[in-house]
Design a protein around this motif. Structure first.
Motif, PDB file in Angstrom:
ATOM      1  N   UNK A   1      -3.665  16.250   5.321  1.00 55.71           N
ATOM      2  CA  UNK A   1      -2.608  16.016   4.348  1.00 55.71           C
ATOM      3  C   UNK A   1      -2.513  17.144   3.333  1.00 55.71           C
ATOM      4  N   UNK A   2      -1.290  17.573   2.994  1.00 56.25           N
ATOM      5  CA  UNK A   2      -1.119  18.490   1.866  1.00 56.25           C
ATOM      6  C   UNK A   2      -1.212  17.739   0.551  1.00 56.25           C
ATOM      7  N   UNK A   3      -1.332  18.478  -0.555  1.00 63.59           N
ATOM      8  CA  UNK A   3      -1.547  17.853  -1.862  1.00 63.59           C
ATOM      9  C   UNK A   3      -0.448  16.874  -2.228  1.00 63.59           C
ATOM     10  N   UNK A   4       0.803  17.196  -1.902  1.00 58.82           N
ATOM     11  CA  UNK A   4       1.933  16.350  -2.296  1.00 58.82           C
ATOM     12  C   UNK A   4       1.939  15.017  -1.579  1.00 58.82           C
ATOM     13  N   UNK A   5       1.137  14.876  -0.507  1.00 59.31           N
ATOM     14  CA  UNK A   5       1.154  13.654   0.287  1.00 59.31           C
ATOM     15  C   UNK A   5      -0.192  12.935   0.266  1.00 59.31           C
ATOM     16  N   UNK A   6      -1.087  13.313  -0.638  1.00 60.39           N
ATOM     17  CA  UNK A   6      -2.413  12.705  -0.659  1.00 60.39           C
ATOM     18  C   UNK A   6      -2.323  11.178  -0.763  1.00 60.39           C
ATOM     19  N   UNK A   7      -1.650  10.683  -1.805  1.00 63.34           N
ATOM     20  CA  UNK A   7      -1.616   9.236  -2.027  1.00 63.34           C
ATOM     21  C   UNK A   7      -0.773   8.526  -0.975  1.00 63.34           C
ATOM     22  N   UNK A   8       0.395   9.104  -0.618  1.00 66.01           N
ATOM     23  CA  UNK A   8       1.250   8.463   0.372  1.00 66.01           C
ATOM     24  C   UNK A   8       0.579   8.429   1.736  1.00 66.01           C
TER      25      UNK A   8
ATOM     26  N   UNK B   1       0.808  -1.215   0.000  1.00 69.46           N
ATOM     27  CA  UNK B   1       0.000   0.000   0.000  1.00 69.46           C
ATOM     28  C   UNK B   1       0.846   1.272   0.000  1.00 69.46           C
ATOM     29  N   UNK B   2       1.843   1.323   0.881  1.00 71.70           N
ATOM     30  CA  UNK B   2       2.655   2.543   0.975  1.00 71.70           C
ATOM     31  C   UNK B   2       3.495   2.735  -0.280  1.00 71.70           C
ATOM     32  N   UNK B   3       4.101   1.653  -0.766  1.00 75.51           N
ATOM     33  CA  UNK B   3       4.940   1.777  -1.958  1.00 75.51           C
ATOM     34  C   UNK B   3       4.116   2.243  -3.156  1.00 75.51           C
ATOM     35  N   UNK B   4       2.960   1.633  -3.366  1.00 78.58           N
ATOM     36  CA  UNK B   4       2.115   2.027  -4.484  1.00 78.58           C
ATOM     37  C   UNK B   4       1.601   3.454  -4.323  1.00 78.58           C
ATOM     38  N   UNK B   5       1.273   3.824  -3.100  1.00 79.50           N
ATOM     39  CA  UNK B   5       0.835   5.190  -2.866  1.00 79.50           C
ATOM     40  C   UNK B   5       1.914   6.201  -3.174  1.00 79.50           C
ATOM     41  N   UNK B   6       3.143   5.889  -2.785  1.00 82.26           N
ATOM     42  CA  UNK B   6       4.258   6.795  -3.058  1.00 82.26           C
ATOM     43  C   UNK B   6       4.567   6.854  -4.552  1.00 82.26           C
ATOM     44  N   UNK B   7       4.532   5.690  -5.211  1.00 83.90           N
ATOM     45  CA  UNK B   7       4.785   5.654  -6.643  1.00 83.90           C
ATOM     46  C   UNK B   7       3.720   6.436  -7.407  1.00 83.90           C
ATOM     47  N   UNK B   8       2.467   6.308  -6.978  1.00 83.56           N
ATOM     48  CA  UNK B   8       1.367   6.963  -7.683  1.00 83.56           C
ATOM     49  C   UNK B   8       1.405   8.472  -7.563  1.00 83.56           C
ATOM     50  N   UNK B   9       2.155   8.998  -6.574  1.00 80.80           N
ATOM     51  CA  UNK B   9       2.249  10.453  -6.434  1.00 80.80           C
ATOM     52  C   UNK B   9       2.794  11.104  -7.710  1.00 80.80           C
ATOM     53  N   UNK B  10       3.615  10.382  -8.459  1.00 88.33           N
ATOM     54  CA  UNK B  10       4.282  10.963  -9.615  1.00 88.33           C
ATOM     55  C   UNK B  10       3.415  10.984 -10.864  1.00 88.33           C
ATOM     56  N   UNK B  11       2.336  10.239 -10.885  1.00 85.40           N
ATOM     57  CA  UNK B  11       1.580  10.055 -12.114  1.00 85.40           C
ATOM     58  C   UNK B  11       0.169  10.621 -11.996  1.00 85.40           C
ATOM     59  N   UNK B  12      -0.468  10.778 -13.139  1.00 86.36           N
ATOM     60  CA  UNK B  12      -1.847  11.244 -13.140  1.00 86.36           C
ATOM     61  C   UNK B  12      -2.714  10.328 -12.293  1.00 86.36           C
ATOM     62  N   UNK B  13      -3.486  10.931 -11.386  1.00 86.78           N
ATOM     63  CA  UNK B  13      -4.260  10.136 -10.436  1.00 86.78           C
ATOM     64  C   UNK B  13      -5.303   9.272 -11.133  1.00 86.78           C
ATOM     65  N   UNK B  14      -5.923   9.807 -12.185  1.00 83.32           N
ATOM     66  CA  UNK B  14      -6.972   9.043 -12.834  1.00 83.32           C
ATOM     67  C   UNK B  14      -6.411   7.794 -13.509  1.00 83.32           C
ATOM     68  N   UNK B  15      -5.264   7.931 -14.182  1.00 79.65           N
ATOM     69  CA  UNK B  15      -4.696   6.771 -14.886  1.00 79.65           C
ATOM     70  C   UNK B  15      -4.114   5.754 -13.903  1.00 79.65           C
ATOM     71  N   UNK B  16      -3.524   6.227 -12.811  1.00 82.46           N
ATOM     72  CA  UNK B  16      -3.029   5.308 -11.789  1.00 82.46           C
ATOM     73  C   UNK B  16      -4.180   4.495 -11.207  1.00 82.46           C
TER      74      UNK B  16
END
Length: 470
Positions: free
Chosen positions: A394-401, A72-87
């Motif tokens: 959470x701030x925007x940069x940490x939403x997924x993480x 969960x944490x790894x995928x959340x951190x990885x997804x921060x870099x990509x478009x949320x809808x496509x992830x």
């Protein structure tokens, strides 16, 4: 998933946040429902594959839980870099593929392989689904949206065994096949209507940290699962938990020293988010043990059918989302989130005390109904508000993480609760010895829920703080 895109090129999704919330809830429903709906199918799968042992069948549940929580944490951190809808849609696609593979499997090892695919997809779509919700809503509405997202997920999980019982009428394959049309429809609609919320300009995930966190969580849960099935003295139990704990400590030290850690220590400098996670863990331990204990006692010791058990528990399960949507929000406006969380934890603890006092060797519909109603109200007040309070800080940069951390706490806590229940109470049976063991378990569940109040009360005594800058 697509590469990182400039924020200016994408809409925010603020013009249709409720639609984003509805589609995001599909992901959490699929992931949460699958944790519970498959459990009732194990006997049917065992009859279809008579050469498989009970231990083999148990891994149909355990493999999913371990991989899901660990990634969960790894995928959340990885997804921060990509478009949320496509992830998010990529996660649904993987989950749907895994579900179809499970349904078409011809042996248990094949099911296990596709269960891992399901878990990887779930680990990707869970944090990105909440990340979509948080990005689509205005800051003032994020906590409420996160509460609703959490309530719907809890609602799906509570009804998992009942839904599974109905699907088994058509065959064990249908507990997996039911995910396929839901996933395909969600992908088609999501591609057309989900806003293109861009990724954040954050570093790539720390590979060393990801390996440490994944191995640590996996070993820790493996040890707990082994303790639940083989006893606390089993080599796999204590060695798994010890090794997992060591790796998690090393992971924490690595995060403090690494230049680009998987989980930023700054995330836990926010007192509100930290208190929410510390309150969430003991509650989820209690919640996991509660879900299994009531159903197993009523079906095994009292001899109730899954359908009858589901009907008796249904009022409480319906109260979870209803309380969250129509009661919790209004109470938060009047008395604040910490007070609402404490009310929910106290109500849930009371339901477990009633269970311990009212459950006996003779079936009691009155005791079951009263405990179900109180537990539903308690969960509806506490769980979504804990999730909403943590996510809202959470701030925007940490939403997924940050969302991934909260959801990992949920899964790890539930796994701990289920394993601890089996270790303490053992197999339910219509005997005084078994009843005494379950009475003790229900009182410990109540005490564990009350422990969750301590960090939350710490929030109540402090002045409000501003979220971390994104």
């Amino acid at each position: 998933m697509a590469a990182l895109e400039p924020p200016a090129a994408a809409p925010t999704g603020a013009d249709r946040p409720n639609l984003v919330l509805a589609l995001a809830c599909v992901g959490t429903i699929l992931a949460t429902l699958d944790l519970f709906v498959v459990s009732v199918a194990l006997p049917s799968i065992g009859r279809a594959f008579p050469d498989a042992s009970l231990s083999d069948l148990s891994w149909i549940l355990n493999s999913y839980a371990i991989v899901y929580a660990a990634l969960l944490v790894f995928m959340g951190r990885l997804a921060e870099r990509f478009r949320r809808d496509r992830s998010y849609l990529s996660g649904i696609a993987l989950f749907t593929l895994g579900s179809a593979g499970c349904a078409l499997s011809v042996n248990v090892p094949m099911i296990l392989s596709f269960r891992v695919v399901e878990a990887i997809g779930a680990a990707l779509m869970t944090p990105t689904s909440l990340g979509l919700v948080l990005a689509a809503f205005e800051p003032s509405r994020r906590s409420g949206a996160a509460r609703l997202w959490s309530a719907i997920g809890g609602f799906a999980g509570a009804f998992g065994p009942v839904i599974g019982g109905v699907l088994l009428i058509f065959g064990w394959q249908w507990v997996f096949l039911v995910n396929v049309p839901i996933g395909l429809v969600a992908i088609v609609i999501g591609m057309r209507v989900l806003p293109a919320i861009p990724g954040q300009d954050v570093p790539w995930p720390d590979l060393i940290g990801a390996l440490l966190a994944t191995a640590g969580v996996a070993l820790w849960i493996f040890g707990l699962i082994t303790a639940g099935t083989q006893g606390w003295t089993a080599t796999g139990a204590w060695s798994g938990m010890a090794a997992g704990l060591v790796l998690l400590v090393i992971f924490a030290l690595h995060c403090l020293r690494a230049k680009r850690p998987l989980i930023e220590p700054a995330l836990f400098r926010n007192r509100t988010f930290t208190a929410a996670t510390l309150g969430l863990l003991p509650f989820m331990i209690a919640f996991g043990a509660f879900l299994v204990s009531r159903v197993t006692w009523e079906q095994t010791a009292w001899g109730w059918s899954p359908f009858r058990t589901g009907l008796i528990l249904a009022p409480g399960r319906f109260l979870v989302p209803l309380t969250s949507m129509f009661v919790a929000g209004r109470l938060i406006e009047r008395i604040g989130a910490p007070a609402v969380i404490c009310m929910g934890l106290a109500t849930f603890a009371l339901s477990q005390a009633i269970t311990a006092l009212g459950y006996g060797l003779t079936p009691s519909i009155a005791a079951s109904l009263s405990a179900a109603v109180l537990s539903g109200i308690g969960v509806g007040l506490a769980l979504p508000t804990l999730m909403g309070t943590g996510a809202g800080a959470l701030p925007a940069a940490y939403f997924s993480t940050g969302s991934a951390v909260l959801n990992m706490i949920r899964q790890v806590g539930m796994a701990m609760g289920i394993a601890l229940l089996v270790a303490i109470a053992g197999q339910p049976a219509a005997t005084e010895t078994a009843l005494s063991a379950f009475h003790m378990a229900w009182l410990l569940i109540a005490a564990c829920a009350l422990v969750g109040m301590l960090p939350v009360l710490g929030i109540a005594r402090r002045r409000p703080e501003q979220p971390l800058a994104g």
